[in-house]
Enzyme design. Structure first.
Site, PDB file in Angstrom:
ATOM      1  N   ARG A   1     -40.202 -15.875  11.952  1.00  0.00           N
ATOM      2  CA  ARG A   1     -39.649 -17.044  11.259  1.00  0.00           C
ATOM      3  C   ARG A   1     -40.345 -18.311  11.717  1.00  0.00           C
ATOM      4  O   ARG A   1     -40.631 -19.218  10.944  1.00  0.00           O
ATOM      5  CB  ARG A   1     -38.143 -17.154  11.535  1.00  0.00           C
ATOM      6  CG  ARG A   1     -37.313 -16.052  10.912  1.00  0.00           C
ATOM      7  CD  ARG A   1     -35.839 -16.192  11.286  1.00  0.00           C
ATOM      8  NE  ARG A   1     -35.223 -17.354  10.655  1.00  0.00           N
ATOM      9  CZ  ARG A   1     -34.719 -18.396  11.297  1.00  0.00           C
ATOM     10  NH1 ARG A   1     -34.779 -18.436  12.617  1.00  0.00           N
ATOM     11  NH2 ARG A   1     -34.171 -19.386  10.646  1.00  0.00           N
TER      12      ARG A   1
ATOM     13  N   LYS B   1      -4.404  -6.896   3.583  1.00  0.00           N
ATOM     14  CA  LYS B   1      -4.382  -5.768   2.647  1.00  0.00           C
ATOM     15  C   LYS B   1      -5.794  -5.478   2.111  1.00  0.00           C
ATOM     16  O   LYS B   1      -6.201  -4.323   1.953  1.00  0.00           O
ATOM     17  CB  LYS B   1      -3.413  -6.053   1.487  1.00  0.00           C
ATOM     18  CG  LYS B   1      -3.462  -5.030   0.347  1.00  0.00           C
ATOM     19  CD  LYS B   1      -3.155  -3.618   0.847  1.00  0.00           C
ATOM     20  CE  LYS B   1      -2.882  -2.585  -0.210  1.00  0.00           C
ATOM     21  NZ  LYS B   1      -3.842  -2.347  -1.232  1.00  0.00           N
TER      22      LYS B   1
ATOM     23  N   GLU C   1     -10.150   1.703   3.847  1.00  0.00           N
ATOM     24  CA  GLU C   1      -9.842   2.860   2.980  1.00  0.00           C
ATOM     25  C   GLU C   1     -11.123   3.372   2.292  1.00  0.00           C
ATOM     26  O   GLU C   1     -11.408   4.575   2.301  1.00  0.00           O
ATOM     27  CB  GLU C   1      -8.802   2.422   1.954  1.00  0.00           C
ATOM     28  CG  GLU C   1      -8.511   3.396   0.830  1.00  0.00           C
ATOM     29  CD  GLU C   1      -7.565   2.771  -0.221  1.00  0.00           C
ATOM     30  OE1 GLU C   1      -6.496   2.257   0.160  1.00  0.00           O
ATOM     31  OE2 GLU C   1      -7.902   2.796  -1.417  1.00  0.00           O
TER      32      GLU C   1
ATOM     33  N   HIS D   1     -39.522 -22.301  12.063  1.00  0.00           N
ATOM     34  CA  HIS D   1     -38.053 -22.334  12.179  1.00  0.00           C
ATOM     35  C   HIS D   1     -37.583 -22.416  13.634  1.00  0.00           C
ATOM     36  O   HIS D   1     -36.387 -22.449  13.887  1.00  0.00           O
ATOM     37  CB  HIS D   1     -37.440 -21.107  11.487  1.00  0.00           C
ATOM     38  CG  HIS D   1     -37.675 -21.109  10.005  1.00  0.00           C
ATOM     39  ND1 HIS D   1     -37.163 -22.078   9.178  1.00  0.00           N
ATOM     40  CD2 HIS D   1     -38.399 -20.284   9.208  1.00  0.00           C
ATOM     41  CE1 HIS D   1     -37.542 -21.836   7.933  1.00  0.00           C
ATOM     42  NE2 HIS D   1     -38.298 -20.755   7.918  1.00  0.00           N
TER      43      HIS D   1
ATOM     44  N   HIS E   1      -7.606  -3.684   4.668  1.00  0.00           N
ATOM     45  CA  HIS E   1      -7.056  -2.316   4.645  1.00  0.00           C
ATOM     46  C   HIS E   1      -7.807  -1.489   3.599  1.00  0.00           C
ATOM     47  O   HIS E   1      -8.234  -0.363   3.849  1.00  0.00           O
ATOM     48  CB  HIS E   1      -5.560  -2.370   4.315  1.00  0.00           C
ATOM     49  CG  HIS E   1      -4.963  -1.077   3.823  1.00  0.00           C
ATOM     50  ND1 HIS E   1      -5.196  -0.571   2.556  1.00  0.00           N
ATOM     51  CD2 HIS E   1      -4.166  -0.165   4.430  1.00  0.00           C
ATOM     52  CE1 HIS E   1      -4.569   0.571   2.402  1.00  0.00           C
ATOM     53  NE2 HIS E   1      -3.929   0.848   3.536  1.00  0.00           N
ATOM     54  N   ASN E   2      -7.993  -2.080   2.430  1.00  0.00           N
ATOM     55  CA  ASN E   2      -8.692  -1.347   1.366  1.00  0.00           C
ATOM     56  C   ASN E   2     -10.157  -1.110   1.710  1.00  0.00           C
ATOM     57  O   ASN E   2     -10.717  -0.068   1.378  1.00  0.00           O
ATOM     58  CB  ASN E   2      -8.582  -2.104   0.042  1.00  0.00           C
ATOM     59  CG  ASN E   2      -7.236  -1.891  -0.617  1.00  0.00           C
ATOM     60  OD1 ASN E   2      -6.242  -1.635   0.062  1.00  0.00           O
ATOM     61  ND2 ASN E   2      -7.185  -1.999  -1.920  1.00  0.00           N
TER      62      ASN E   2
ATOM     63  N   SER F   1       0.829  -1.213   0.000  1.00  0.00           N
ATOM     64  CA  SER F   1       0.000   0.000   0.000  1.00  0.00           C
ATOM     65  C   SER F   1       0.858   1.254   0.000  1.00  0.00           C
ATOM     66  O   SER F   1       1.949   1.278   0.565  1.00  0.00           O
ATOM     67  CB  SER F   1      -0.902   0.022   1.236  1.00  0.00           C
ATOM     68  OG  SER F   1      -1.676   1.204   1.206  1.00  0.00           O
TER      69      SER F   1
HETATM   70  C1  6PG Z   1      -3.221   1.231  -1.674  1.00  0.00           C
HETATM   71  C2  6PG Z   1      -4.515   1.292  -2.433  1.00  0.00           C
HETATM   72  C3  6PG Z   1      -4.434   0.636  -3.765  1.00  0.00           C
HETATM   73  C4  6PG Z   1      -5.745   0.668  -4.550  1.00  0.00           C
HETATM   74  C5  6PG Z   1      -6.285   2.039  -4.815  1.00  0.00           C
HETATM   75  C6  6PG Z   1      -7.462   2.072  -5.768  1.00  0.00           C
HETATM   76  O1  6PG Z   1      -3.279   0.688  -0.577  1.00  0.00           O
HETATM   77  O2  6PG Z   1      -2.211   1.753  -2.137  1.00  0.00           O
HETATM   78  O3  6PG Z   1      -5.497   0.624  -1.706  1.00  0.00           O
HETATM   79  O4  6PG Z   1      -4.063  -0.698  -3.545  1.00  0.00           O
HETATM   80  O5  6PG Z   1      -5.509   0.051  -5.732  1.00  0.00           O
HETATM   81  O6  6PG Z   1      -6.654   2.635  -3.641  1.00  0.00           O
HETATM   82  O7  6PG Z   1      -8.482   1.226  -5.383  1.00  0.00           O
HETATM   83  P1  6PG Z   1      -9.926   1.397  -6.023  1.00  0.00           P
HETATM   84  O8  6PG Z   1      -9.728   1.595  -7.498  1.00  0.00           O
HETATM   85  O9  6PG Z   1     -10.670   0.144  -5.741  1.00  0.00           O
HETATM   86  O10 6PG Z   1     -10.513   2.615  -5.404  1.00  0.00           O
END
Ligand code: 6PG
Length: 473
Positions: A449, A182, A189, A455, A185-186, A128
């Site tokens: 349910r 990771k 994000e 159920h 993490h995204n 990242s």
């Molecule tokens: C990172 C980012 C990277 C990711 C972009 C775009 O940690 O450097 O997460 O890996 O590719 O943020 O992601 P999207 O196109 O899904 O917004």
């Protein structure tokens, strides 16, 4: 000559920059990609740099010292598989191949099995930090064979971002652990970006603030002492201040349809795959918001058929409301990290990865997109209780959120009364409220349910007792 300590395959901007980063830390690098023109132009472009541009994959492999360390920076999916297939007969026992792309962690598990059976080592490593991170210090999340990691560790630590808590790389766990960390993490994000977008919308439409004025607020929030300070807050302050050629904010001219490459959606997929599944409503709301934003033509049509009422001028205490928005963002962000960490813990338990939650927070402190001051507090929470199930159960986070919750409600109410969507902020609030409610209305769900489908249900006065059925209707 087998003198290159690292090899990089895939010379897009991330591959090129990671290769430069490795080289500048004293590791001679062999570079290769299918397109020879690209190889030659990269070598030419960086003439003073110790790059060995290989002509063929076989030459590339031959140029590497053993155990070979090969970093793949190729597109996730088919290209990773075909490159690994091509490499396999050329490699020898103990060699290490690292996939540094955003791969789905189950693909990583499959690839790990395949390479391990051939006596080779495979790592799925989330990287990242974008292009700058790759060049000057990313956060890296490797998963694979622990012993083999020792061969990669010195270089990975050298090229990683550094914080007061050490290099931003750690061994996450076996097979898919690194790519899973990771991916989450995204997911965080996505949620953090969506929360920031909502805050920007509320300040813009409810408080009548323009981009430049909002930029000042974000810049202030990014101070060293502010618990909300983060890389995303920092770049938001910078982005909002950018002028177009006519002097107007450039951000106002950007088309309001968000794209995505899939890692946010995958995070939701994993959350639903867990048994029991893991609620991550803030991350789900962030993905849905991007999808909804992409339906621009439909939104425009709907805005004519079911138009929102005009938003009246804000007549309250603007500075106090900005303070409340700050607190709402902080509280929602804590919930979003709580959901992400919860998911990593569940996946780690499910797959026996033994991921360290504190280490995950530590390596996110620098280099990566979600680096934030809050991560120090998250590390401390895991120091207080290593097996903390949810950040909201940590006494420090719990009292902090309790204190700022009234401001959070105020902002959600304001936005909702004005018809401004705040899906991430409001779903975080609902998550918080549901999580701290000892008695939820799902007694009725169970009764329904049982009524329509026999159920069965358990009784409140005997929660671990047998399931019973009642003829309700
Ligand atoms: C990172 C980012 C990277 C990711 C972009 C775009 O940690 O450097 O997460 O890996 O590719 O943020 O992601 P999207 O196109 O899904 O917004």
């Amino acid at each position: 000559m087998s003198n290159c300590e690292w090899g990089v395959i895939g010379l897009g901007v991330m591959g090129e920059n990671l290769a430069l980063n490795l080289e500048s830390h004293g590791f001679p690098v062999a570079v290769w990609t299918r397109n020879q023109d690209t190889v030659q132009s990269i070598v030419k472009k960086h003439s003073g740099v110790k790059f060995t541009g290989a002509k063929t994959m076989a030459d590339f492999v031959k140029s590497l010292a053993r155990p070979r360390r090969i970093l793949l920076m190729v597109k996730a999916g088919g290209p990773v598989d075909s490159t690994m297939e091509g490499l396999k007969p050329l490699l020898e026992k103990g060699d290490i191949v690292i996939d540094g792309g955003n791969s789905w962690f189950e693909d990583t598990q499959r690839r790990d099995k395949d390479y391990t059976a051939a006596g080779l080592n495979f790592f799925g490593m989330g990287v990242s930090g974008g292009e700058t991170g790759a060049r000057f210090g990313p956060s890296m999340m490797p998963g694979g064979n622990k012993e083999a990691y020792e061969h990669a560790r010195p270089a990975l630590e050298a090229i990683s971002a550094k914080t007061d808590s050490g290099p931003c790389v750690t061994y996450c766990g076996p097979d898919g652990a690194g790519h899973c960390v990771k991916m989450v993490h995204n997911g965080i994000e996505y949620a953090d970006m969506q929360l920031i977008a909502e805050v920007y919308d509320v300040m813009g439409r409810c408080l009548g603030m323009g981009a430049f004025e909002i930029a000042d607020v974000f810049q202030k929030w990014n101070s060293d002492t502010d618990p909300i300070a983060s890389y995303l807050i920092e770049i938001t302050g910078q982005i909002l201040a950018v002028k177009d050629t006519d002097g107007a904010p450039l951000v106002d001219k950007v088309l309001d349809t968000a794209e995505q490459k899939g890692t946010g959606l995958w995070t939701n997929r994993l959350a639903l795959m867990m048994s029991p599944s893991v609620p991550i409503p803030t991350i789900a709301a962030a993905v849905d918001s991007r999808v909804l934003s992409s339906k621009r033509n439909e939104r425009i049509e709907a805005s004519k058929i079911i138009p929102a009422a005009p938003i009246p001028e804000f007549t309250g205490d603007k500075a106090a409301m900005i303070g409340a928005i700050h607190d709402a963002l902080l509280a929602a962000k804590i919930c979003c990290y709580a959901q992400g960490m919860y998911l990593i813990q569940s996946a780690s338990d499910h797959y026996n990865w033994n991921v360290s939650m504190k280490e995950s927070a530590r390596i996110w402190k620098g280099g990566c997109i979600i680096r934030a001051k809050l991560l120090d507090a998250i590390m401390k929470a895991y120091d207080r209780r290593l097996d903390l199930p949810n950040l909201l159960l940590d006494e420090s986070f719990a009292s902090q959120v309790r204190e700022i919750a009234p401001a959070w409600r105020q902002v959600v109410c304001l936005a909702q009364n004005m018809g401004i969507p705040v899906p991430a902020m409001s779903s975080s609030l609902a998550y918080y409220d549901a999580y701290r409610t000892a008695r939820l209305p799902q007694n009725l769900t169970q009764a329904q349910r049982d009524a329509f489908g026999a159920h069965t249900f358990q009784r409140l006065d005997d929660p671990d007792g047998p399931h019973a059925h009642h003829e309700w209707l």
